[in-house]
Write a protein that holds these residues in place. Structure first.
Motif, mmCIF file in Angstrom:
data_model
loop_
_atom_site.group_PDB
_atom_site.id
_atom_site.type_symbol
_atom_site.label_atom_id
_atom_site.label_comp_id
_atom_site.label_asym_id
_atom_site.label_seq_id
_atom_site.Cartn_x
_atom_site.Cartn_y
_atom_site.Cartn_z
ATOM 1 N N TRP A 147 38.568 31.557 39.197
ATOM 2 C CA TRP A 147 38.381 32.652 39.583
ATOM 3 C C TRP A 147 37.514 33.030 37.984
ATOM 4 O O TRP A 147 37.723 33.290 37.721
ATOM 5 C CB TRP A 147 39.806 33.643 38.657
ATOM 6 N N ASN A 161 36.277 34.988 43.628
ATOM 7 C CA ASN A 161 36.648 33.091 44.689
ATOM 8 C C ASN A 161 35.347 32.284 44.353
ATOM 9 O O ASN A 161 34.762 32.983 45.460
ATOM 10 C CB ASN A 161 37.780 33.712 45.408
ATOM 11 N N SER A 168 37.809 39.703 44.633
ATOM 12 C CA SER A 168 38.922 39.934 44.914
ATOM 13 C C SER A 168 39.009 41.268 44.860
ATOM 14 O O SER A 168 37.855 41.886 44.448
ATOM 15 C CB SER A 168 39.598 38.801 43.685
ATOM 16 N N PHE A 1078 44.952 37.758 41.830
ATOM 17 C CA PHE A 1078 43.937 38.287 41.935
ATOM 18 C C PHE A 1078 43.553 36.781 43.333
ATOM 19 O O PHE A 1078 42.322 37.450 44.763
ATOM 20 C CB PHE A 1078 42.722 37.060 41.465
ATOM 21 N N GLY A 1079 44.556 36.676 44.256
ATOM 22 C CA GLY A 1079 44.814 36.092 46.311
ATOM 23 C C GLY A 1079 44.969 37.371 46.981
ATOM 24 O O GLY A 1079 44.346 38.248 46.229
ATOM 25 N N SER A 1082 45.855 41.223 46.472
ATOM 26 C CA SER A 1082 45.606 41.877 45.469
ATOM 27 C C SER A 1082 44.626 42.615 46.556
ATOM 28 O O SER A 1082 43.394 43.916 46.393
ATOM 29 C CB SER A 1082 44.153 41.422 44.512
ATOM 30 N N LYS A 1084 41.287 42.540 49.713
ATOM 31 C CA LYS A 1084 40.401 41.443 49.601
ATOM 32 C C LYS A 1084 38.956 42.748 48.833
ATOM 33 O O LYS A 1084 39.163 44.191 48.845
ATOM 34 C CB LYS A 1084 39.619 42.549 51.206
#
Length: 1164
Positions: A147, A161, A168, A1078-1079, A1082, A1084
């Motif tokens: 990240w 990412n 993110s 952050f995946g 969270s 797009k």
């Protein structure tokens, strides 16, 4: 009638266009084919021009440097060097390695992020991310994280990412990071970093001095700080409890993470001083600071800038504070960036710094921090290529094998450098290529300060062999420059005979030096010849066609003993009478030499030692034009050079001038041009400019209406020919309205056949060769072929003594074109030399034998002068040539046994000798012009290679001039940095003034653009870099094996062990799951903020993935079928086994039945 006229004209055209080659010429078999060529750039050497950023991978131990033009140089150990470039050519803002992963992230000024993969030998972009609404200012990648934090000019922080290279949904907005009571914008983000012991804490630094510790988990600011001065950089202490900031006022402030006071813990001005009034003197900004610690307990605070205003402008510096000791390292150039190299890559542990990489504006310096005094490491790369600006280059790809060791032996003794660190070079990543070149390559660079450097370019690296300083031959000039805009000793032409190791160089003050190689130190005087090269035409008077010009004087040939023919004697008498009458009239000649050779015996170090110097004096206050062509032949013992006025031939064995003639005099009576008189107004303006520097000729000399004929003047003990000429430099310095007067002589687009009035004609190409000069010749003789800027090729016949002993005592007789002696008696004309004429300036010429093979030039092998008894080794070129040129058994008694190939700015011709028939011709370019042309050997054949002003490379086979390749290679605008004026005009323009402007610029470009044998070439791609390229397909295939490996598999250092007490009392590294934060949870990122652009390899990877998926399905089905077959086979085996067991059981049962069949029950 029209049809008949058209047919007649077409018939004439077809008859003219038909080749005149004899059948024996047509039988030459050429082996070169278009599919054998491929143009590609290979390696780049030198210092990255205009660097902007630097990064280092401490595990792979490789360094990356970004530049203002979007280039990236990735270097490891010597021999591991790769250059790549962004397609947009936007400046590199920042570089960030993915440690030990073979990847690099670059941020550019066009607001783009690029992910490079350097696991292959040629790094390529895998992904790009283009920001549309915000400008990028900085980025940060935590250790072992995918990240990437990106800061923008608006003050926002985005998260990228790196696996998919997409934004993110997590974003830190500037209005949430600052205090609500703040009424102003904090400015752009200048720093981003995570806390060493708590990755969930992100440190954000704004330009205004606002510093925020952002809690990523809680999405809120944990602590805010406000510095009194604007912020430049921030760095953490490894314990994660404090951080240090550098500011624009030259101060360093230290802040605690959990402090309650709004003021910093400490504020220091490392270089501040108090003036007489007791006030503190202002200091320059501290651009960057780093705070490192070692196991010994010592701390290293390293920063750039911060000096007081009175010193900062003169001494760029790096300051190292080690404990209580402060060391200021003064640098020669401005500091761009620096990095502290540490043994431990983990940010939460003691870093153990051992070296300091400092990227300067013109150099790369690595400082040893473990050695007392902080010495520098000796740089193994060719980073000092531009130590003095490069003015000309020479590239030899097939030099004798003993030349490079000879250069290295004398260079190692003269370049012993002390004061460097004894430790090994710390940038030692990568691995060498698995293959090397089988032949020796050498590059020679001439520089503005008069120095010449010899480089070993046999591999992908460039190593300096030897440095020669030509300025030591002369006395120190009183002024730095003669003309005010050029160094007086700048090298403009280099001519090297590798076999004899003779070096001839021409300088900016129109001087020429001959160097001879010697292993031992000598003590001798340097001979000097002063030879004015000027030719004058009528300045005033009646220039109408009816005006009768004075007759041409008879040719005069000068030698050491001044043996002149009878016609020359009459010319001498005529000259004496003319000169006497001129001096009697009060018109004396004024000679001025701007530089002087050191007098007396001089101590000469081993290596190249000056053997002869030729100076060109100013005549009547006018400077001579620059030398435009130089050549040397060790077999003949002659040197020839020329400028825009005339030609000079020097016998360096007897140290005499053999010939000094104006270019028009070389034509004799066959001069096709009407020489334009010089404008009196221009003469007056020119004299007014030179009035302060030298004596001006009297007005009677300028406007007397007399056409001065070429005359011989004895200068410095040498018979020289003197005339005056329209100076090329004066043309360049004249105003725009005067450019039309002399534009015809240099125009690329003009038709030479239509030029009637010419003011000057430069010597542009020279070649010594054993050749034929007359159609009736049956044997070759030594000749000098002279090419001019007007497309003429003139032969000069040389009569050289046959034996070595006679060569030392007897004179060499020089005879230009026999048209001077063509009229033997009334009505009888003797056979004479032919003047060949092409369109455009002559750029190259070479000689081929009857089989189309390149005839090697004659040379004399080098021998150690101090070793007696060793005979002179001469090449068998002459004897072999006579054998190869033997008469053929064709219908004629004597056939053509030689070809000569000419290349000009427009066309190419191949002429058969001695018949002098043009057997092949080719138009190279019509609308543009050729900048550089050369005839090289490639795959045991010969070809003509041209670089055209349109940016294309054009290749022709020889002798047929069949075009093999025409490909776009390098735009001319990319070489415009070599121009003296801003910008470069379109070569397609036909305006006279602009055409002259183009010519001046391309002359300098041609000096640094080289073609050589084996299909190699090079050019000066920036003021500090040279780029090698090839036209060979085979070399392109082997290039991957020649290049080194950037990425080498390395083990990741072991993570630090967690201490029990640190975990108990705090200080241990906390765990932080960035994927969860952050995946997908969270969301797009907005597509309007940044757009993902797949790299050129991504689509191929996707296709490969699809193909791999299909192949996997086929393989899976095949394996299932195989498994099914195996199962069926096992079932069959089991069935057969059961059948066998059943049969055995049946047999046993039958036997038991038979055994007990007749027995009673009581018998059992």
């Amino acid at each position: 009638m029209k049809k008949f006229t058209r047919n007649v004209i077409d018939g004439f055209r077809s008859s003219v266009a038909q080749p005149t080659a004899k059948p024996e010429h047509v039988s030459i078999v050429e082996t070169l084919r278009p599919e054998q060529f491929q143009v590609a750039k290979t390696v780049r050497h030198g210092f990255p021009y205009q660097p902007t950023a630097v990064a280092f991978d401490p595990i792979q131990k490789i360094l990356a440097v970004g530049t203002k033009r979007g280039s990236i140089r990735i270097i490891g150990r010597p021999g591991v060097d790769v250059h790549v470039r962004h397609e947009t050519e936007a400046a590199v803002l920042q570089l960030q390695f993915l440690l030990n992963e073979g990847a690099l992230v670059t941020a550019t000024t066009d607001d783009s992020l690029h992910l490079w993969n350097y696991r292959q030998k040629r790094p390529e972009i895998v992904h790009s991310l283009k920001f549309a609404r915000e400008r990028l200012t900085c980025m940060h990648l935590p250790f072992q994280s995918k990240w990437l934090y990106v800061g923008t000019e608006r003050g926002n922080i985005h998260v990228v990412n790196l696996e998919v290279f997409q934004l993110s949904g997590y974003i830190v907005n500037w209005n949430k990071a600052i205090e609500l009571s703040r009424k102003t914008h904090p400015g752009p983000v200048v720093h981003l970093s995570d806390c060493p012991i708590d990755p969930s804490k992100l440190l954000i630094g704004y330009e205004s001095g606002q510093v925020v510790v952002w809690d990523l988990k809680n999405r809120a600011a944990e602590v805010r700080y406000q510095a009194a001065e604007p912020l430049k950089s921030v760095c953490w202490h490894y314990e994660g409890k404090q951080f240090m900031c550098s500011h624009t006022d030259g101060s360093l402030t230290t802040w605690a993470v959990k402090q309650t006071s709004p003021k910093p813990v400490s504020t220091i001005f490392p270089h501040a001083k108090n003036n007489k009034d007791g006030k503190q003197e202002p200091c320059k900004p501290i651009q960057k600071v780093e705070w490192k610690s070692s196991k010994t307990g010592e701390t290293f605070v390293v920063f750039s800038g911060g000096l007081t205003n009175d010193r900062a402008g003169r001494t760029p510096s790096i300051t190292v504070i080690n404990g209580k000791t402060t060391t200021v390292l003064e640098m020669e150039h401005n500091v761009v960036d620096f990095i502290t190299l540490c043994e431990n890559p983990w940010p939460s542990e003691l870093a153990e710094p051992y070296a300091l990489v400092v990227l300067l504006h013109n150099d790369l310096v690595v400082v040893d921090l473990h050695t007392q005094g902080y010495p520098c490491f000796e740089n193994p790369y060719a980073m000092d290529l531009h130590e003095s600006p490069v003015t000309c280059c020479s590239y030899i790809a097939d030099c004798p094998a003993d030349v490079i060791p000879a250069m290295y032996s004398v260079g190692a003794r003269s370049q012993k450098r002390a004061g460097f660190s004894e430790k090994e070079w710390p940038i030692a990543g990568g691995d060498w290529g698995s293959k090397s070149c089988s032949y020796a390559e050498m590059i020679i660079t001439g520089h503005a300060d008069g120095s010449i450097k010899f480089w070993d370019a046999s591999s992908v690296s460039l190593q300096v062999l030897y440095k020669l300083k030509t300025a030591k031959v002369f006395e120190k000039p009183r002024t730095r420059s003669i003309d005010g805009d050029e160094d007086p000793f700048a090298i403009q032409h280099i001519s090297l005979c590798p076999e004899s190791r003779l070096l001839c160089v021409a300088g900016a003050t129109v001087h020429l030096i001959l160097f001879k190689y010697c292993k031992q130190e000598t003590y001798s005087e340097v001979p000097c010849l002063e030879i004015p090269i000027v030719y004058e035409v009528c300045e005033s008077g009646d220039c109408s066609p009816e005006y009768e010009y004075p007759p041409r004087p008879t040719l005069q040939v000068a030698s050491k003993q001044h043996n002149i023919s009878s016609s020359g004697d009459s010319s001498d008498k005529k000259f004496l009478s003319q000169n006497h009458n001129r001096r009697k009239a009060g018109a004396s000649l004024d000679y001025f030499v701007p530089i002087h050779v050191r007098g007396g015996a001089q101590k000469k170090a081993p290596g190249y030692q000056a053997d002869l110097v030729c100076l060109t004096p100013w005549v009547d206050g006018e400077p001579p034009s620059q030398i435009s062509a130089v050549t040397i032949n060790s077999s003949y013992g002659l040197i020839s050079y020329g400028n825009e006025s005339g030609l000079v031939i020097i016998d360096y064995i007897q140290k005499t001038c053999l010939l000094n003639m104006g270019t028009p005099e070389l034509y004799g009576d066959a001069d096709p041009y009407q020489r334009v008189p010089r404008s009196p107004k221009r003469a007056e303006s020119s004299n007014a400019k030179e009035e302060e520097r030298s004596k001006s000729p009297s007005s009677s000399d300028q406007l007397n209406g007399v056409c001065l004929s070429p005359t011989g003047v004895r200068v410095g003990g040498v018979m020289c020919r003197r005339g005056g000429s329209e100076r090329g430099d004066n043309m360049r310095r004249c105003k725009s309205q005067d450019k039309l007067d002399g534009s015809f002589s240099r125009s690329r687009s003009s038709s030479i056949s239509s030029l009637d009035n010419i003011s000057s004609e430069a010597i542009t190409c020279l070649a010594f060769a054993d050749s034929y000069t007359r159609k009736s010749d049956t044997q070759t003789c030594p000749t000098l072929w002279v090419g001019t800027s007007l497309g003429s090729i003139i032969q000069v016949i040389l009569s050289i003594p046959s034996t070595t002993e006679a060569r030392q005592t007897s004179s060499v007789v020089v005879s230009p074109s026999d048209c001077w002696y063509s009229i033997v008696s009334p009505g009888v004309v003797e056979d004479h030399c032919t003047i060949f004429r092409l369109k455009g300036s002559i750029l190259a010429m070479s000689f081929l034998d009857c089989n189309g093979a390149l005839i090697p030039y004659a040379y004399e092998s080098w021998r150690d002068a101090n070793r007696e008894g060793k005979k002179l080794e001469r090449t068998p070129t002459k004897s072999l040539m006579n054998n190869r040129m033997s008469p053929t058994n064709s219908g004629e008694q004597w056939g053509d046994r030689q070809f000569v190939a000419f290349a000009s700015e427009k066309v190419a011709r191949v002429v058969a000798l001695p018949s002098q028939n043009c057997v092949y011709k080719q138009i190279i370019t019509e609308a543009s012009f050729v900048i550089k042309a050369d005839i090289v050997q490639y795959k045991d054949s010969v070809c003509l290679v041209c670089y055209v002003a349109t940016g294309h490379i054009s290749i022709f086979s020889l002798p047929s001039l069949r075009q093999l390749l025409y490909i776009d290679f390098l735009p001319l605008v990319d070489l415009s940095f070599q121009t003296r004026k801003t910008g470069i005009v379109d070569p397609m323009l036909s305006i006279w003034g602009q055409q002259i402007f183009v010519n001046e610029d391309t002359d300098q470009i041609a000096r640094t653009f080289c073609f050589t044998n084996f299909g190699h070439g090079m050019y000066l791609c920036s003021p500090s870099e040279i780029q090698k390229f090839t036209i060979s397909l085979d070399f392109c295939k082997d290039l991957q094996e020649l290049l080194g490996e950037l990425y080498v598999a390395c083990d990741m250092p072991e993570p630090p062990k967690q201490s029990f007490f640190k975990g108990l009392f705090g200080g241990a590294v906390s765990q932080f799951d960035r994927e969860e934060l952050f995946g997908d949870s969270s969301g797009k990122g907005s597509r309007s903020v940044a757009k993902h652009i797949p790299g050129p390899t991504t689509q191929l990877d996707a296709l490969n993935m699809r193909a791999g998926t299909l192949a996997g399905e086929v393989n899976r089905t095949k394996m299932l079928l195989v498994e099914r077959g195996q199962k069926l086979g096992d079932l069959e085996d089991k069935s057969g086994k059961m059948m066998t067991e059943a049969e055995a059981f049946s047999t046993v049962a039958h036997k038991v039945m038979l055994k007990y069949k007749d027995k009673k029950w009581y018998q059992l």
